[in-house]
Motif scaffolding. Structure first.
Motif, mmCIF file in Angstrom:
data_model
loop_
_atom_site.group_PDB
_atom_site.id
_atom_site.type_symbol
_atom_site.label_atom_id
_atom_site.label_comp_id
_atom_site.label_asym_id
_atom_site.label_seq_id
_atom_site.Cartn_x
_atom_site.Cartn_y
_atom_site.Cartn_z
ATOM 1 N N SER A 253 2.380 6.190 3.500
ATOM 2 C CA SER A 253 1.726 6.847 4.517
ATOM 3 C C SER A 253 0.114 7.170 4.369
ATOM 4 O O SER A 253 -0.534 7.219 5.270
ATOM 5 C CB SER A 253 2.348 8.176 4.966
ATOM 6 N N HIS A 254 -0.183 7.309 3.014
ATOM 7 C CA HIS A 254 -1.730 7.415 2.782
ATOM 8 C C HIS A 254 -2.316 6.164 2.688
ATOM 9 O O HIS A 254 -3.570 6.024 2.347
ATOM 10 C CB HIS A 254 -1.794 8.212 1.511
ATOM 11 N N LYS B 106 2.306 -1.558 8.954
ATOM 12 C CA LYS B 106 2.252 0.002 8.818
ATOM 13 C C LYS B 106 3.120 0.526 7.878
ATOM 14 O O LYS B 106 3.986 0.057 7.083
ATOM 15 C CB LYS B 106 2.985 0.312 10.357
ATOM 16 N N SER B 107 3.158 1.833 7.767
ATOM 17 C CA SER B 107 3.643 2.711 6.995
ATOM 18 C C SER B 107 5.291 2.484 6.964
ATOM 19 O O SER B 107 5.934 2.189 7.493
ATOM 20 C CB SER B 107 3.476 4.127 7.196
ATOM 21 N N HIS C 125 -4.472 -0.271 5.870
ATOM 22 C CA HIS C 125 -5.963 -0.435 5.609
ATOM 23 C C HIS C 125 -6.257 -1.325 5.065
ATOM 24 O O HIS C 125 -5.465 -2.028 4.231
ATOM 25 C CB HIS C 125 -6.468 0.875 4.544
ATOM 26 N N ASN D 42 -4.984 3.462 8.084
ATOM 27 C CA ASN D 42 -6.060 3.952 8.610
ATOM 28 C C ASN D 42 -5.802 4.893 9.992
ATOM 29 O O ASN D 42 -4.735 5.204 10.023
ATOM 30 C CB ASN D 42 -6.960 2.897 8.870
ATOM 31 N N ALA D 43 -7.153 5.092 10.398
ATOM 32 C CA ALA D 43 -7.041 6.034 11.565
ATOM 33 C C ALA D 43 -6.085 5.675 12.576
ATOM 34 O O ALA D 43 -5.628 6.450 13.539
ATOM 35 C CB ALA D 43 -8.364 6.510 12.179
ATOM 36 N N TYR D 44 -5.806 4.460 12.568
ATOM 37 C CA TYR D 44 -4.888 3.807 13.923
ATOM 38 C C TYR D 44 -3.669 3.661 13.571
ATOM 39 O O TYR D 44 -2.897 3.109 14.091
ATOM 40 C CB TYR D 44 -5.389 2.204 14.450
ATOM 41 N N GLY D 45 -3.069 4.232 12.163
ATOM 42 C CA GLY D 45 -1.891 3.882 11.661
ATOM 43 C C GLY D 45 -1.342 2.791 11.140
ATOM 44 O O GLY D 45 -0.264 2.498 10.757
ATOM 45 N N THR D 46 -2.332 1.672 10.945
ATOM 46 C CA THR D 46 -1.858 0.551 10.434
ATOM 47 C C THR D 46 -2.416 0.540 8.895
ATOM 48 O O THR D 46 -3.590 1.323 8.785
ATOM 49 C CB THR D 46 -2.378 -0.742 11.102
#
Length: 145
Positions: free
Chosen positions: A45-46, A92-93, A55, A49-53
């Motif tokens: 989860s860390h 994604k996470s 980094h 990025n800010a869009y949830g995908t």
């Protein structure tokens, strides 16, 4: 595979696998041979990025680790000269992503590699990379080597 790679496979494997940065990200080396490496990680989860995908830096780190292992698989210290990465899709996470580095060509000093990064069967990024091989072996050689 050459004599050095065959004879010192375990020593080379232990050295390339022991990468503190890759380990800190949870990257696992899943395949290793001369000129080829595969590594994977589960996106945490860390790592988004800010869009949830995932980094781009995480994808790059995974690809770079596979590249490093593939070009150092011969036992001689190799360093990256250049890389170019293209991001195609996102992950994604919780997704498991894998990077496969394949040697395209190698000559006396330089090696050319293609690294494909996948989520399941989907190609999410590609990287082209060039390495420079030094004279120094990072393993202990026998008199016969």
């Amino acid at each position: 595979m050459g004599v050095v790679q065959e004879k010192h496979y375990e020593q080379i494997y232990k050295q390339v696998k022991n990468d503190p940065y890759a380990q800190s990200l949870g990257i696992q080396l899943t395949k290793f041979e001369a000129g080829f490496a595969e590594a994977m990680l589960v996106v945490q989860s860390h790592m988004v990025n800010a869009y949830g995908t995932v980094h781009g830096a995480v994808i790059y780190a995974l690809a770079d680790h596979a590249f490093s292992v593939a070009c150092n698989a011969y036992g001689k210290t190799s360093v990256g000269l250049s890389t170019t990465i293209q991001f195609i899709e996102s992950a994604k996470s919780g997704d498991k992503i894998a990077a496969r580095a394949t040697e395209v060509k190698r000559n006396y000093r330089t090696g050319f590699y293609r690294i494909d990064i996948f989520h399941e069967q989907n190609l999410i990024a590609t990287m082209e990379a060039v390495s420079y091989r030094k004279d120094h072996y990072f393993i202990e050689l026998d008199e016969q080597d």
